[in-house]
Design a protein around this motif. Structure first.
Motif, mmCIF file in Angstrom:
data_model
loop_
_atom_site.group_PDB
_atom_site.id
_atom_site.type_symbol
_atom_site.label_atom_id
_atom_site.label_comp_id
_atom_site.label_asym_id
_atom_site.label_seq_id
_atom_site.Cartn_x
_atom_site.Cartn_y
_atom_site.Cartn_z
ATOM 1 N N GLY A 146 -9.235 -12.059 5.005
ATOM 2 C CA GLY A 146 -9.847 -11.244 6.059
ATOM 3 C C GLY A 146 -9.934 -9.770 5.681
ATOM 4 N N GLU A 147 -9.733 -8.906 6.664
ATOM 5 C CA GLU A 147 -9.972 -7.469 6.457
ATOM 6 C C GLU A 147 -8.966 -6.824 5.500
ATOM 7 O OE1 GLU A 147 -10.049 -5.960 10.481
ATOM 8 O OE2 GLU A 147 -12.244 -5.877 10.356
ATOM 9 N N GLY A 148 -9.492 -5.915 4.689
ATOM 10 C CA GLY A 148 -8.652 -5.177 3.751
ATOM 11 C C GLY A 148 -9.232 -3.801 3.488
ATOM 12 N N LYS A 149 -8.733 -3.122 2.465
ATOM 13 C CA LYS A 149 -9.286 -1.795 2.159
ATOM 14 C C LYS A 149 -9.103 -1.417 0.687
ATOM 15 C CE LYS A 149 -5.178 0.727 3.712
ATOM 16 N NZ LYS A 149 -4.351 -0.168 4.539
ATOM 17 N N VAL A 150 -10.013 -0.555 0.253
ATOM 18 C CA VAL A 150 -9.994 -0.066 -1.128
ATOM 19 C C VAL A 150 -10.066 1.458 -1.068
ATOM 20 C CG1 VAL A 150 -11.388 0.120 -3.212
ATOM 21 C CG2 VAL A 150 -11.039 -2.111 -2.154
ATOM 22 N N GLU B 120 -11.425 5.900 2.008
ATOM 23 C CA GLU B 120 -11.077 4.504 2.190
ATOM 24 C C GLU B 120 -12.332 3.700 2.534
ATOM 25 O OE1 GLU B 120 -7.367 3.729 4.421
ATOM 26 O OE2 GLU B 120 -8.600 2.276 5.525
ATOM 27 N N ILE B 121 -12.530 2.588 1.795
ATOM 28 C CA ILE B 121 -13.656 1.696 2.086
ATOM 29 C C ILE B 121 -13.091 0.391 2.641
ATOM 30 C CG2 ILE B 121 -15.652 0.483 1.112
ATOM 31 C CD1 ILE B 121 -15.849 3.574 0.996
ATOM 32 N N GLY B 122 -13.555 0.026 3.812
ATOM 33 C CA GLY B 122 -13.052 -1.196 4.445
ATOM 34 C C GLY B 122 -13.631 -2.440 3.789
ATOM 35 N N ILE B 123 -12.801 -3.485 3.699
ATOM 36 C CA ILE B 123 -13.271 -4.792 3.239
ATOM 37 C C ILE B 123 -13.366 -5.674 4.473
ATOM 38 C CG2 ILE B 123 -12.671 -6.847 1.863
ATOM 39 C CD1 ILE B 123 -13.300 -4.508 0.087
ATOM 40 N N GLU B 124 -14.503 -6.311 4.631
ATOM 41 C CA GLU B 124 -14.721 -7.172 5.798
ATOM 42 C C GLU B 124 -14.047 -8.539 5.584
ATOM 43 O OE1 GLU B 124 -16.527 -6.337 8.567
ATOM 44 O OE2 GLU B 124 -15.968 -8.291 9.404
ATOM 45 N N ARG B 125 -14.261 -9.103 4.383
ATOM 46 C CA ARG B 125 -13.738 -10.435 4.091
ATOM 47 C C ARG B 125 -13.903 -10.758 2.616
ATOM 48 N NH1 ARG B 125 -17.471 -14.701 6.898
ATOM 49 N NH2 ARG B 125 -17.004 -16.046 5.136
ATOM 50 N N LEU C 10 -4.662 -9.938 -1.802
ATOM 51 C CA LEU C 10 -3.459 -9.094 -1.730
ATOM 52 C C LEU C 10 -3.723 -7.757 -2.412
ATOM 53 C CD1 LEU C 10 -0.771 -11.839 -2.508
ATOM 54 C CD2 LEU C 10 -1.130 -10.693 -0.304
ATOM 55 N N GLY C 11 -4.458 -7.800 -3.528
ATOM 56 C CA GLY C 11 -4.799 -6.569 -4.247
ATOM 57 C C GLY C 11 -5.714 -5.663 -3.451
ATOM 58 N N LEU C 12 -6.420 -6.245 -2.482
ATOM 59 C CA LEU C 12 -7.303 -5.444 -1.631
ATOM 60 C C LEU C 12 -6.607 -5.100 -0.311
ATOM 61 C CD1 LEU C 12 -10.630 -7.463 -2.164
ATOM 62 C CD2 LEU C 12 -9.911 -5.372 -3.324
ATOM 63 N N ASN C 13 -5.300 -5.246 -0.298
ATOM 64 C CA ASN C 13 -4.506 -4.964 0.906
ATOM 65 C C ASN C 13 -5.040 -5.714 2.118
ATOM 66 O OD1 ASN C 13 -2.832 -2.803 -0.305
ATOM 67 N ND2 ASN C 13 -4.839 -1.822 -0.513
ATOM 68 N N ALA C 14 -5.440 -6.950 1.880
ATOM 69 C CA ALA C 14 -6.138 -7.675 2.941
ATOM 70 C C ALA C 14 -5.252 -8.740 3.568
ATOM 71 C CB ALA C 14 -7.398 -8.322 2.380
ATOM 72 N N LYS C 15 -5.699 -9.165 4.744
ATOM 73 C CA LYS C 15 -5.019 -10.227 5.460
ATOM 74 C C LYS C 15 -5.390 -11.562 4.802
ATOM 75 C CE LYS C 15 -4.765 -12.226 10.087
ATOM 76 N NZ LYS C 15 -5.029 -13.599 9.651
#
Lengths: 485, 489
Positions: free
Chosen positions: B115-119, B129-134, B78-83
């Motif tokens: 799943g995917e998120g962002k920092v 913005e750096i994407g988070i894959e998982r 959730l902190g990484l704005n992720a699914k």
């Protein structure tokens, strides 16, 4: 008194409760039998001193409120027993003494029983004849040249030879039901998750299930009641209220619908198996059950599916036997890799190695989809076949095995024909269902044959009831000459 | 704010290359017990003291998922704005090693919990913005100790089975500086959430670094190399620097880059091949049959979401809005949760802007000097706020404030007490000041005349005299005003 050991567990319990016999006398009688039956090679370890002490303890302060008050029991050597060597029939665990007790055996002891010894089995429960054990093959009391079935062959042999009043085995693809069938005894594989797997040496985690092996259906219900429980330590354990199987045992099966699957009439099946099946159908019909033809169309894929799923899980489950922390370690080898190779080469027998190789192969990249993933999909279809049938019937009747006990050495060089022995038992494990093997008759050589009742998940009571009614009307009696003593 | 331009490129003779970096960060989950057993996770215990039968893979032992670790992974997601995935699966990753008791690591392969998120990174050239894959959960292995005995290897299983979160970024990072900012931001977020202590010395945060290079403007990625298990930001940066240049050299020479796993040698400052793609392990992943798939109810996720603390990006925005800070100040003050807490306590009791200036100046310099952090600062937030207020109200001058600050550091005393006991209070009474100034002017009539004749530089001399006479306590602003008025007269 003399014949106490050839009585059923429930009869023995009566004698204990009515003080006709003490737990110590009972234990001494079994010890005597065991000492006279070394030829059968049913035991890997005996715990006589401990058993006698427990018997005395019971007699001093008898608690007759328990399910297994004062009963000595030998168990398959796949159950970890605290401070008692647990080998799984393997050289690699030949020196392994657990510091813990499996949930299932602990349940038995909490119900008043105590340990008499550890019973031989196929190495890591991989086998159908108890010939893969590091501790040598077990002999079927039915005849000195016959296998007792496997992998719980020590259990079936000891039970049939009156070396234990009841016992427990584990069933991954038929390892309780097939040896029960080969020895004229009762064996139940419960619903996957009904008995905890915690503390049982794992073979194939998604299929392994412990269950009772007994002389009668009533005994079977007592043992099941004692050994089953929800266990937080096993994530696949089913959280449900405990049932009183023995109290609720009924022999009225009028109106129950029994499914007869056409796919279980396999090619080259001996005529006598077919006749046995007909006999079983007639008994149930005469008791007021209704026979219904059903189809389990994916049955023919069960055996190949099983021989992908089980070895795959086994190849991973057995990785922990590496000589690093416990068990056998080879003294040869100059580095870690060589230590692993030598330890596992010397520690495992051929059948275990064969299955590790098969399992490693079907999980490797490039083959995973073709084998393991496909097998999982087929497994779902097999399960669905049963689910569909159980909308129409209460239970399913099939033969337990395609033959009676075979000769020692007869199939050791032909693994596929050995694997074919599991053809009727394996689908049940893949579907996670309960199934009961009942002694139902003899073949022309006079060897026992069994019939199998398959139930819905958690419907143990119903198949026990049908088995109970069947048993009363079948007229089967195990008459074994004690040729070994 | 003036924006610099991004300029991390490697210039070869055949062109200009950009560096493409992706990180697999292994963050140790903050939890009392391990991922699948009840053993303690405390750092620094004697070897093999925190090992259960499950961690050491005794026969018949079974894993049971630790719910707190699952919640920590969800919070981090959730902190990484992720699914957050309601359905995830634990798989076995099979390989043999002496510090891997089961012969497999329980991990998540095809179905991770997040799943995917962002920092969001704040770079000198703007935010990126750096994407988070998982993000997935997995067990840590034990530790092999090769240097305790010349002929044996020792194994410590205390770490075996501790929960790790593997956070996989998309290949969005382009320079060692961005890697630095990314790791720090991840660490900040996880510390805010309380899901990982981010302690790199203790190995709570480590990373595998994927590096490739390509000519500027190329759409396709180059062949990547993975540098395994780097445990400090500095080493990550050095490893990337070395590895990117090595790859450019190969390309410039017309050679091909082999996809491989490499190790960073911190002594020689170079990466070395560990194994090629052909030698890569076949881990034979398959779903762990001892564990059921992990099914999360939406309510659990929603509840965790509601209970999340304010995260750095939101806090930064609020600091700008609420306290009138600029973006740079806000960034610095939210970089650690403890710093932001300290600041907010100070700002509540004093001038918000002045508090920020003094914190980022003298306070941080002092902490840095003494090797302390904000949580063990010798000056409490309350005392610091009083100091700021004393400056703001004109009770003491900035110069005196620095002296008071020094005494506060040494004594831990309250600034009011110091100011009073040492008589450091600023002289701000106009009548007193006028008296003092008149005295000085009458003593220096010649200089007054020179000033009036046009030598205005002498103004500084008069101020100096006032300060001297007042012991530095004269209010400088008032002094200036009164001096000007009296010199005119």
């Amino acid at each position: 008194m003399n014949n106490i050991t050839n009585q059923s567990l429930s009869e023995i319990l009566e004698s204990i409760k009515s003080k006709k016999i003490s737990s110590l006398e009972l234990t001494q009688a079994y010890i005597k039998n065991i000492e006279n039956a070394k030829k059968l090679n049913a035991f890997v370890t005996t715990t006589f001193d401990q058993a006698l002490e427990n018997a005395k303890k019971f007699d001093n302060k008898p608690n007759n409120e328990q399910l297994l008050s004062g009963i000595p029991l030998a168990v398959k050597d796949l159950f970890c027993t605290e401070n008692v060597k647990t080998t799984a029939g393997s050289n690699i665990l030949n020196n392994f003494v657990p510091s813990y007790e499996s949930t299932v055996t602990k349940n038995l002891w909490n119900n008043g029983a105590f340990l008499l010894g550890k019973l031989n089995c196929d190495e890591f429960a991989m086998g159908s004849s108890n010939e893969t054990s590091f501790f040598g093959n077990v002999i079927n009391p039915i005849g000195d040249h016959l296998v007792p079935g496997g992998s719980s062959g020590g259990s079936s042999s000891a039970l049939a030879a009156d070396l234990t009043p009841a016992t427990i085995g584990t069933d991954t693809g038929g390892s309780i039901r097939q040896p029960a069938s080969f020895t004229g005894t009762v064996g139940l594989k419960p619903t996957y998750g009904l008995c905890s797997r915690w503390g049982i040496v794992a073979f194939a985690s998604s299929l392994d299930q412990a269950g009772p092996m007994t002389k009668t259906v009533n005994d079977c219900s007592i043992m099941l009641e004692a050994m089953s429980s929800f266990d937080e330590k096993d994530s696949t354990s089913i959280n449900k209220k405990k049932e009183s199987y023995s109290k609720n045992l009924k022999d009225n099966i009028k109106g129950l619908k029994i499914g007869i699957p056409k796919e279980y009439r396999v090619d080259n099946m001996p005529k006598e198996i077919d006749e046995l099946w007909e006999k079983g159908k007639k008994i149930l019909k005469d008791l007021g059950a209704q026979l219904i033809d059903i189809s389990l169309p994916h049955t023919k894929y069960a055996l190949p599916t099983y021989y992908i799923v089980a070895p795959a899980e086994a190849s991973s489950n057995l990785a922990r036997y590496d000589g690093v922390r416990y068990g056998y370690r080879s003294q040869k080898g100059k580095d870690l890799i060589e230590m692993y190779e030598n330890t596992r080469s010397e520690g495992f027998g051929d059948e275990v190695k064969r299955r590790i190789l098969i399992g490693t192969y079907v999980l490797s990249s490039g083959y995973y989809d073709a084998y393991y993933l496909k097998a999982q999909k087929v497994r779902q279809l097999i399960k669905k076949d049963f689910d569909d049938s159980f909308t129409k019937v209460d239970a399913i009747l099939t033969p337990s095995t395609p033959s009676s006990a075979f000769k020692i050495g007869e199939k050791t060089n032909d693994p596929v024909s050995m694997y074919l022995n599991d053809i009727f038992t394996v689908p049940v494990n893949l579907a996670g269902l309960p199934a009961l093997s009942l002694p139902a008759g003899l073949d022309k050589q006079g060897y026992p044959l069994g019939l199998q009742l398959i139930g819905k998940a958690l419907d143990e009571q119903k198949i026990l009831n049908i088995g109970y009614a069947f048993e009363k009307n079948c007229g089967y009696k195990n008459e074994i000459k004690k040729w070994w003593s | 704010m003036s924006k610099e331009k991004f300029d991390y490129f490697i210039n070869g003779e055949k062109g200009k290359y950009e560096v493409v970096i992706g990180l697999e960060v292994h963050a140790q989950v903050l939890s009392n017990s391990k991922l699948f057993s009840g053993s303690s996770t405390k750092f620094g215990a004697d070897p093999n003291r925190q090992v259960s039968l499950i961690d050491s893979a005794f026969p018949g032992m079974l894993p049971v998922i630790n719910e707190e670790c699952v919640k920590q992974a969800v919070r981090t997601g959730l902190g990484l704005n992720a699914k957050i995935n309601n359905y995830s699966v634990f798989d076995r990753k099979n390989y043999f090693y002496a510090d891997l008791p089961q012969g497999y690591q329980i991990s998540q392969y095809k179905n991770p919990i997040v799943g995917e998120g962002k920092v969001l990174l704040d770079m000198p050239y703007g935010s990126k913005e750096i994407g988070i894959e998982r993000l997935h959960l997995e067990q840590d292995a034990g530790k092999s100790i090769h240097d305790m005995d010349p002929s044996s290897t020792y194994v410590d299983l205390n770490r075996s089975g501790i929960a790790l979160m593997e956070i996989v970024s998309k290949p969005h990072l382009r320079s060692p500086d961005e890697v630095n900012a990314y790791i720090k931001k991840l660490r900040t977020i996880m510390r805010y959430l309380g899901t990982c202590d981010g302690n790199m010395q203790e190995g709570s945060l480590r990373a595998d670094v994927n590096v490739s290079v390509r000519k500027v403007g190329d759409k396709n990625f180059g062949t990547r190399c993975e540098i395994k298990n780097v445990n400090s930001i500095k080493f990550m940066q050095m490893a990337i620097e070395y590895e990117a240049n090595r790859q450019v050299e190969l390309l410039e020479d017309g050679k091909k880059i082999d996809q491989e796993t490499r190790l960073f040698d911190t002594k020689k400052n170079e990466t070395r091949s560990m194994r090629s793609k052909e030698d890569a392990h076949d881990y034979r992943y398959f779903p762990d049959p001892d564990l059921l798939p992990l099914k999360l109810e939406q309510k659990l996720i929603d509840d965790l979401k509601k209970s999340l603390p304010e995260l750095p990006d939101n806090k930064k925005e609020r600091f700008i809005q609420e306290y009138g800070l600029n973006s740079y100040e806000a960034n610095v003050l939210v970089s650690e949760k403890e710093i932001s807490d300290y600041y907010e306590e100070v700002a509540k009791l004093s001038d918000k802007k002045l508090a920020a200036t003094w914190m980022m100046g003298d306070l941080f310099a002092m902490l840095n000097d003494k090797g302390l952090n904000i949580s063990n600062s010798p000056i409490s937030a309350k005392n610091f706020a009083e100091l700021v207020q004393s400056i703001k109200s004109g009770e003491i001058s900035g110069r005196i404030a620095k002296e008071v600050f020094e005494i506060m550091v040494e004594s831990g005393d309250n600034p009011k007490k110091i100011i009073e006991s040492k008589g450091m209070k600023q002289q701000s009474d106009p009548k007193e000041l006028e008296k003092m100034i008149n005295e000085i002017l009458s003593k220096n009539k010649d200089k007054v005349n020179q000033y009036k004749a046009g030598k205005e530089k002498l103004f500084g001399f008069f101020v100096g005299q006032v300060m001297k006479l007042s012991g530095g306590k004269a209010n400088p602003q008032l002094t200036n005003e009164i001096l000007k008025k009296l010199l005119k007269g």
